[in-house]
Motif scaffolding. Structure first.
Motif, PDB file in Angstrom:
ATOM      1  N   ASN A   1      62.561  -7.470   7.184  1.00 22.50           N
ATOM      2  CA  ASN A   1      61.052  -8.375   7.050  1.00 22.50           C
ATOM      3  C   ASN A   1      60.215  -7.452   8.348  1.00 22.50           C
ATOM      4  O   ASN A   1      60.731  -7.141   9.416  1.00 22.50           O
TER       5      ASN A   1
ATOM      6  N   GLN B   1      67.422 -14.842   0.875  1.00 25.44           N
ATOM      7  CA  GLN B   1      66.886 -16.292   0.829  1.00 25.44           C
ATOM      8  C   GLN B   1      66.227 -16.819   2.218  1.00 25.44           C
ATOM      9  O   GLN B   1      66.538 -16.009   3.184  1.00 25.44           O
ATOM     10  N   LYS B   2      65.604 -17.974   2.114  1.00 28.28           N
ATOM     11  CA  LYS B   2      65.149 -18.587   3.273  1.00 28.28           C
ATOM     12  C   LYS B   2      66.241 -18.597   4.362  1.00 28.28           C
ATOM     13  O   LYS B   2      67.265 -19.353   4.051  1.00 28.28           O
ATOM     14  N   GLY B   3      66.040 -18.105   5.525  1.00 26.68           N
ATOM     15  CA  GLY B   3      67.068 -18.331   6.746  1.00 26.68           C
ATOM     16  C   GLY B   3      68.324 -17.169   6.302  1.00 26.68           C
ATOM     17  O   GLY B   3      69.287 -17.254   7.259  1.00 26.68           O
TER      18      GLY B   3
ATOM     19  N   TYR C   1      68.859 -13.135   5.456  1.00 28.60           N
ATOM     20  CA  TYR C   1      68.109 -11.700   5.612  1.00 28.60           C
ATOM     21  C   TYR C   1      69.138 -10.682   5.659  1.00 28.60           C
ATOM     22  O   TYR C   1      70.529 -10.995   6.019  1.00 28.60           O
TER      23      TYR C   1
ATOM     24  N   LEU D   1      66.933 -26.981   7.340  1.00 23.93           N
ATOM     25  CA  LEU D   1      66.903 -25.450   7.004  1.00 23.93           C
ATOM     26  C   LEU D   1      67.716 -25.680   5.713  1.00 23.93           C
ATOM     27  O   LEU D   1      68.101 -24.365   5.442  1.00 23.93           O
TER      28      LEU D   1
ATOM     29  N   GLU E   1      65.870 -15.815  13.375  1.00 19.52           N
ATOM     30  CA  GLU E   1      65.044 -16.192  12.455  1.00 19.52           C
ATOM     31  C   GLU E   1      64.944 -17.688  12.048  1.00 19.52           C
ATOM     32  O   GLU E   1      64.069 -18.398  11.821  1.00 19.52           O
ATOM     33  N   ARG E   2      66.160 -18.362  12.062  1.00 23.93           N
ATOM     34  CA  ARG E   2      66.419 -19.773  11.729  1.00 23.93           C
ATOM     35  C   ARG E   2      65.799 -20.669  12.691  1.00 23.93           C
ATOM     36  O   ARG E   2      65.277 -21.655  12.256  1.00 23.93           O
TER      37      ARG E   2
ATOM     38  N   LEU F   1      62.077 -20.488  12.344  1.00 21.30           N
ATOM     39  CA  LEU F   1      61.550 -21.453  11.208  1.00 21.30           C
ATOM     40  C   LEU F   1      61.559 -22.904  11.741  1.00 21.30           C
ATOM     41  O   LEU F   1      60.693 -23.452  11.392  1.00 21.30           O
TER      42      LEU F   1
END
Ligand code: ATP
Ligand code: MG
Length: 419
Positions: free
Chosen positions: A12, A119-121, A123, A276, A310-311, A314
């Protein structure tokens, strides 16, 4: 024809809108780590593949299927993008003899790489802040790291995640448990998924780590390592619990917590957020007393954790709006004389700590003032012919208030940068 190149899937860009949150996390982590005496170490992103095969474990998800491995075309050496930080940290500590003077508390940060389904959380390039302590047999240091991480969650004002702890005992205890576990899993072979069947004899403990909902019942009634702990392991675990109790850190003993890497013994822990989804683990760690020796060092206990940045970001997104880093002032100027003195003035203000965005690209006052408004700055500073001649500057507060014209010295005395 124009090229249409996009970022690699799962890797990302972190855009200017998001970077203030990252910076806030990074500053808080640095500060809390320093508060406990951890010193920063920086390791390369690329290491010899063998480091991870040995240090993370041959029969782990990471080594079996997640590593970015390539051959250095110039010398044929197999290299890998680091999937985690501990193995590289141990290598660096041994390579530079850092344990010679005594125990060490270290921390590191940076990108890690794992070929997983994005997916979300989750990478393919993600970031960790991690720390490691070498030479401390614990459990005081295990507790210190957990207490430190709780302080970081508080400093960030994120909703307090749940702390899960477990003990993986010693190698001998795991071997004993392993026999029993294999017998149990063999007896329920029909309920095992493909991964579990593959691991049945190579790494049965990891079957307990499966996230497959269809296997959860089976896992819940599997033989527990906790029931196999000998005296030393039990004492270590009880010690850790006492330290946490005294510090008022709440935890849950989770006998199914085994963690993804092979090198752990005694303490393992995870911080899990319920916000999450299935990527709820924001920090995982534990003890790895055998790892230094595996890499040829004089045996030294180790204990550490890794935070998935990253988590945590979020969670920060959830609890606060993004704060744009607006300048203190936007400098608006027109006319030849102003063009000469305005940039000098901007430098003078920056010397005093102001954040000044100087208008570029010319244009009239009206168009420039629109830009000043849009910049989010606290003030517009205007320099026209009159000001240039008088050696003054007009300060116009952009969020209400009277404008006034004054000399730069007076301005510096009168107004403080707000950021
Ligand atoms: P998971 O069970 O979620 O795959 P893991 O056990 O593989 O995690 P660790 O190796 O313990 O993870 O890494 C420490 C932390 O790094 C994790 O708790 C998580 O917050 C973060 N992390 C791990 N893999 C990823 C990924 N692919 N993308 C984003 N964060 C990750
Ligand atoms: Mg994983």
């Amino acid at each position: 024809m124009a090229l249409n190149i996009q970022a690699v899937r799962g890797m990302n860009d972190i855009l200017p809108e998001a970077t203030p949150r990252w910076a806030r996390f990074e500053a808080a982590a640095r500060e809390v780590f320093a508060q406990y005496g951890y010193r920063e170490i920086r390791m390369p992103v690329v290491e010899p593949t063998a480091l991870f095969v040995r240090g993370v474990g041959e029969h782990t998800d990471i080594v079996e299927k997640e590593m970015y491995t390539f051959v250095d075309a110039l010398n044929g050496e197999s290299l890998s993008l680091r999937p985690e930080g501990t193995a590289g940290c141990v290598r660096a500590v041994l390579e530079h003899n850092l344990l010679y003077p005594g125990p060490q508390r270290l921390w590191y940060s940076g990108p890690m790489f794992r070929h997983e389904r994005p997916q979300k959380g989750r990478y393919r390039q993600f970031h960790q802040f991690g720390l490691e302590a070498f030479g401390y047999p614990g459990p005081d240091i295990d507790a210190e790291q957990i207490i430190l991480s709780a302080r970081l969650w508080r400093a960030l004002s994120i909703p307090m995640p749940a702390l899960h702890i477990n003990s993986l005992g010693s190698g001998a205890e795991r071997a004993q448990h392993r026999e029993e576990l294999i017998r149990y899993l063999e007896a329920h072979r029909e309920f095992l998924d493909e991964d579990a069947r593959r691991r049945l004899y190579t790494n049965p403990l990891r079957v307990l780590d499966s996230k497959n909902p269809a296997m959860q019942n089976l896992i819940a009634s599997a033989p527990k390592l906790l029931d196999h702990l000998g005296e030393a392991s039990r004492a270590h675990f009880d010690g850790l619990r006492r330290h946490l109790d005294r510090a008022g850190v709440a935890y849950e003993v989770n006998p199914r917590l085994v963690r993804g890497l092979d090198y752990y013994n005694f303490t393992v822990f995870e911080w899990v957020s319920d916000r999450l989804g299935s990527q709820g683990t924001i920090c995982g760690g534990g003890r790895y007393d055998g790892l230094v020796e595996i890499f040829g060092g004089k045996p030294a206990p180790g204990c550490g954790f890794g935070i998935g940045v990253e988590r945590v970001i979020l969670l920060l997104e959830e609890s606060e709006p993004a704060v744009a880093s607006a300048p203190d002032a936007y400098l608006v100027f027109a006319g030849e004389a102003a063009g000469e003195c305005a940039p000098r003035l901007a430098e003078q203000l920056r010397d005093a700590g102001w954040r000044i965005v100087q208008h570029c690209g010319g244009g009239g006052f009206k168009a420039q003032m629109k830009k000043a408004d849009a910049s989010g700055a606290t003030f517009a500073l205007l320099v026209g012919d009159d000001e240039a001649q008088a050696g003054t500057i007009t300060v116009k507060p952009l969020r209400g208030g009277e404008q006034e014209t004054l000399a730069p010295d007076a301005l510096l005395r009168r107004y403080q940068p707000k950021h």
